[in-house]
Design an enzyme around this catalytic site. Structure first.
Site, short mmCIF file in Angstrom:
data_model
loop_
_atom_site.label_atom_id
_atom_site.label_comp_id
_atom_site.label_asym_id
_atom_site.label_seq_id
_atom_site.Cartn_x
_atom_site.Cartn_y
_atom_site.Cartn_z
CD GLU A 40 -2.37 -1.98 1.96
OE1 GLU A 40 -1.34 -2.50 2.44
OE2 GLU A 40 -3.52 -2.30 2.27
CB THR A 93 -4.68 -4.25 -0.37
OG1 THR A 93 -4.61 -4.27 1.05
CG2 THR A 93 -5.33 -2.97 -0.83
CE1 TYR A 153 -7.74 -6.61 2.47
CE2 TYR A 153 -7.89 -4.29 1.90
CZ TYR A 153 -7.49 -5.28 2.76
OH TYR A 153 -6.83 -4.94 3.90
NE ARG A 203 -6.95 -0.46 3.34
CZ ARG A 203 -6.37 -1.05 4.38
NH1 ARG A 203 -5.13 -1.47 4.27
NH2 ARG A 203 -7.02 -1.25 5.50
CG ASP A 258 -3.59 -9.14 8.99
OD1 ASP A 258 -3.60 -9.69 7.87
OD2 ASP A 258 -3.77 -7.92 9.14
ZN ZN Z 1 -7.33 -7.43 6.42
#
Ligand code: ZN
Length: 390
Positions: free
Chosen positions: A69, A98, A129, A162, A285
């Protein structure tokens, strides 16, 4: 074959002191005073003064790396095996985030296969995403039915700048396709949902539970602890609609955003508010990008989220928050196994996979980790490393 003698077994329920015999990658026998028959090559591991727990399940890991990002140089590296097993994790579910363009499903499946060959158990979600989901075959349902490792869809982003800004009916359609794909393949059909900071919070999930016939067990919203408001909405969603909530563990505990809730604290909040201990899970994560701060608390660049944070938060739930080990363990073993429909995972019982963590009963410091019956960590040292780890 290993015979773990005289450990206090948390299955995750407290079974007391017991011996556990493993062989062929499974738990063969459990009981008191099992004979230490070494004639068949059984190696004895002394569990005295230790607790024996199921191997942890991490249902949200960017195994290929994530981020990006801040431009291409902020793409994070791939997951290494030692980062997984050193934290007592024996099963991971890989996902894209993302970036569903330079990170592909083909690559994700190959990485999952590689980690499996290195000794742990892996699954993946299809998609990223984005909505409509970027799949391998062109359809969520086909991916789940035809590709063995695909157990659901994710991480689909909502309430986030996002996200693809999907409509609630588009979101419901993703959950529906994932559920039917799961039914037809005997898999979970779970949608892992990235929750952003947006004020809609869990609105779309409430819509699915209230307006469709789909049960809440097909949806697992993650990053619920990213803010106090979302944490409170998650507690209400779990209590009023029987929803499931997932708390992220990889934030730097010393530099939490002022509004962020530490995962172990979030579990305590949820249990105190009356949420069932069956309805809360943790995931790391891992390999996502994370801001790093210097000693003065100033932003100093980007780091990488660690899978081993999963164990840290389970341990902090017990040692800092005073939650019993059974309830803390459920969030990282039995509960994700149930949502992912993995009957041989997340429990210590005869016939289950020999995914086991042996830790000091007082400090909960990890001593030994077995994945599918193979010793990966012994006396706190990683014995089995990834192919390219030195
Ligand atoms: Zn996430």
């Amino acid at each position: 074959m290993y015979l773990i003698k005289n450990a206090k077994v948390y299955a995750p329920e407290d079974l007391g002191d017991m011996d556990v015999l493993t062989g062929g990658g499974q738990i063969l026998k459990m009981g008191k005073d099992l004979p230490a028959e070494t004639a068949y090559g059984v190696e004895v591991i002394d569990g005295t003064g230790k607790v024996l727990m199921p191997g942890l399940i991490d249902a949200h890991v960017h195994i290929l790396g994530g981020g990006g990002e801040g431009g291409a140089r902020t793409r994070t590296p791939e997951l290494a095996l030692s980062d997984v097993v050193s934290g007592g994790v024996t099963t991971v579910v890989g996902c894209l985030g993302t970036d569903g363009c330079t990170r592909t499903m083909e690559n994700l499946l190959a990485k999952a296969k590689g980690l499996e060959e290195e000794g742990i158990t892996t699954y993946v979600y299809t998609g990223s995403y984005q909505v409509p989901a970027r799949t391998l075959t062109g359809s969520i349902m086909d991916d789940i039915i035809l590709l063995e490792k695909v157990v659901g869809t994710g991480e689909i982003a909502i309430s986030d700048h996002r996200s693809s800004q999907p409509k609630k009916k588009e979101f419901a359609r993703i959950v529906a396709d994932t559920r039917v794909g799961g039914i037809l393949s005997g898999k979970a059909g779970l949608v892992n949902i990235h929750m952003g900071d947006g004020e809609n919070r869990l609105k779309f999930l409430r819509y699915v539970v209230k307006k469709t016939e789909i049960p809440p067990s097909n949806m697992l919203p993650t990053h619920i602890n990213r803010s106090r408001e979302l944490m409170e909405d998650g507690i209400d969603y779990a209590k009023s609609l029987g929803g499931y909530i997932d708390l992220t563990t990889s934030s730097d505990p010393d530099h939490l955003d002022p509004d962020e809730v530490k995962a172990s604290r979030g579990l305590k909040m949820a249990l105190e508010a009356g949420v069932s201990s069956d309805h809360v899970t943790f995931s790391s994560d891992g390999q996502g990008s994370l801001p790093v701060f210097d000693a003065q608390g100033q932003f100093a660049g980007l780091g990488v989220g660690k899978v081993c944070s999963l164990y840290r938060e389970m341990r902090d739930s017990v040692l800092t928050e005073g939650i019993c080990l059974t309830h803390a363990l459920k969030a990282v073993t039995q509960n994700p196994a149930a949502l992912l429909k993995l009957p041989r995972k997340g429990r210590i019982l005869e016939g289950a996979d020999a995914d086991l963590v042996l830790a000091d009963a007082g400090t909960l410091v990890i001593d030994t980790v077995l994945a599918k019956g193979k010793v990966m960590v012994r006396h706190g040292q990683v014995l089995v490393k990834g192919t390219f780890e030195s």
